[in-house]
Design an enzyme around this catalytic site. Structure first.
Site: not given
Ligand code: NDP
Ligand code: 2IT
Length: 446
Positions: A126, A166
């Site tokens: 991430k 995201d």
């Protein structure tokens, strides 16, 4: 006497001081894995859980850019490459003012289990930045994305690490990021997913997370002889995941009552329709407006500064952000007759809220299972890029449906508890762990 879980967590907290979101994500997983590992000592001998709770590496970098007034601005960029035991690092990029190491570490940790559950060969990562896109012009967003990628590009690649979107990173930002990556690397590869259809993107990637969360809910209900038809649902968020979850619920005959943003929520007693959802997508993606405008447009209620969990409904889908549903709100949902929760967002329920759902025995799909559809179609985008071919919408919908059904099956297999009930938290944690742990074990001590 301290339990094994307490001992494990106190070590983790000592090594990672102040990282409360990371502690929370690990505690949820470790609570299921410590007993599992006790029953399977080979994982203990190899210290797999200890190794899995330490990211492979964390890259932190400065991002300098100029705003429209010519001022020099500095943000912080990150990439947490958590684990690549079963495939290249894979996971989204988040641009939000709250982004910090703890949040990205929890997201990368969760991603490793989620990606394993999809059955596709993807490791977990991430990244993102504390850049706040909200008050920025299009040109500022483009310059920021280019500056961010100018540093990130050396750490990623089709066999190394494949980012995606995201919160705050949608089709526009992915396009700017990919354009800059292509320019600097002088290579056209599938190094980012969520791309536009004209340049290697996949059909249904935008829809996949929300649709997948609804498919899993449908599978859980069907396993109990029920269905979505006629059920009412409350949803939080109004971004990519929330709007597509709403769309699929409506498509399958459920009634969607709420959506929200960080300012408040709208309650549409008449129920939302596809036309209303299309209006919200335009509001959020093109006009970058606030959800309050929905209430003005369609005569719905608007509740400033509040979350939707007090509205009575059969189903709840938190699709905004982490820790947006607390213990008290979980109790309210259960008391109001909620029978199913599917988490479109990552870790939206606090640990106490999860325990409320588990103790009430309602259907509860944790985020690593429920929102895996998004990264699954990202994986399918990588496959299509490697083949230099594109699948049709029907082919992709069918594959997504099967992947979500496979996740349901794995949760049921590993999450069966006394009385025949399925604990989807345990099922997802154990099933996600086994594949990664076996790969790590095979590699020896590295
Ligand atoms: P978007 O940026 O498209 O939308 C985010 C939504 O959540 C907006 O409505 C936003 O409101 C709201 N929100 C964000 N932060 C907060 C906050 N701190 N408090 C209250 N509301 C907030 O993001 P996505 O829809 O892509 O992501 C939503 C969630 O789903 C995240 O948890 C993400 O990690 C997760 N997820 C996303 C996937 C994807 O494919 N996109 C895949 C799997 C999970 P506002 O505009 O006011 O900030
Ligand atoms: O949290 C997630 O799974 C995502 N944001 C999607 C990641 C991806 O690589 O598509």
């Amino acid at each position: 006497m301290a339990t094994d879980l307490q001992r494990f967590m106190s070590g983790l907290k000592r090594r990672n001081p102040g990282e409360k979101e990371f502690h929370q994500a690990v505690e949820e997983v470790a609570a299921d894995l410590i007993p599992f590992i006790k029953a399977h000592p080979k994982y203990d001998e190899l210290q797999i859980l200890e190794r899995l709770t330490e990211p492979d590496r964390i890259i932190s970098f400065r991002v300098c850019w100029q705003d429209d007034q010519g001022n020099v601005r500095t943000n912080r960029g990150f990439r947490v490459q958590h684990n690549n035991a079963i495939g290249p690092y894979k996971g989204g990029l988040r641009f939000h003012k709250s982004v910090n190491r703890s949040i990205l570490k929890f997201l990368a940790f969760e991603q490793t289990f989620k990606n394993s559950l999809t059955g596709l060969p993807m490791g977990g990562a991430k990244g993102g930045s504390d850049f706040n896109p909200k008050d920025k012009s299009e040109h500022e967003i483009m310059r920021f994305c280019q500056a961010f990628m100018t540093e990130l590009y050396r750490h990623i690649g089709p066999y190394t690490d494949v980012p995606a979107g995201d919160i705050g990173v949608g089709a526009r930002e992915v396009s700017y990021l990919f354009g800059q990556y292509k320019r600097i690397s002088n290579q056209f590869t599938g190094t980012i997913t969520g791309k536009g259809l004209a340049f290697g993107g996949s059909l249904i990637r935008a829809e996949a997370t929300g649709y997948g969360a609804v498919y899993l809910l449908d599978d859980m209900l069907q396993a109990q002889g029920q269905g979505l038809e006629g059920k009412s649902a409350v949803i939080s968020g109004s971004g990519n995941v929330a709007t597509h979850a709403a769309e699929k619920l409506i498509d399958l005959g459920a009634r969607v009552l709420t959506l929200s943003d960080s300012s408040g929520f709208v309650y549409d007693k008449a129920g939302m329709t596809q036309e209303k959802i299309d209006w919200i997508k335009d509001l959020k993606e093109r006009r970058r407006g606030r959800i309050k405008e929905y209430a003005d447009e369609f005569g719905a209620e608007y509740h400033e500064g509040a979350r939707p969990w007090g509205v009575t409904a059969d189903l709840a889908l938190p699709c905004a952000t982490q820790n947006e549903l607390n213990e008290g709100e979980a109790k309210t949902l259960v008391a109001n007759g909620c029978i199913g929760v599917s988490e479109g967002a990552n870790m939206p329920s606090t640990l106490d809220a999860i325990h409320v759902f588990q103790n009430a025995g309602i259907l509860y799909a944790p985020s690593k299972a429920a929102n895996a559809g998004g990264v699954a179609v990202s994986g399918l985008e990588m496959t299509q890029n490697s083949m230099r071919l594109s699948w049709s919408k029907d082919e992709l919908l069918e594959r997504l449906r099967k992947i979500m059904a496979g996740i349901h099956e794995q949760c049921a297999l590993h999450g069966r508890v006394e009385g025949g009930r399925v604990d989807y938290v345990k099922g997802a944690n154990v099933a996600g762990f086994i594949k990664v742990a076996d790969a790590m074990a095979a590699y020896g001590v590295i």
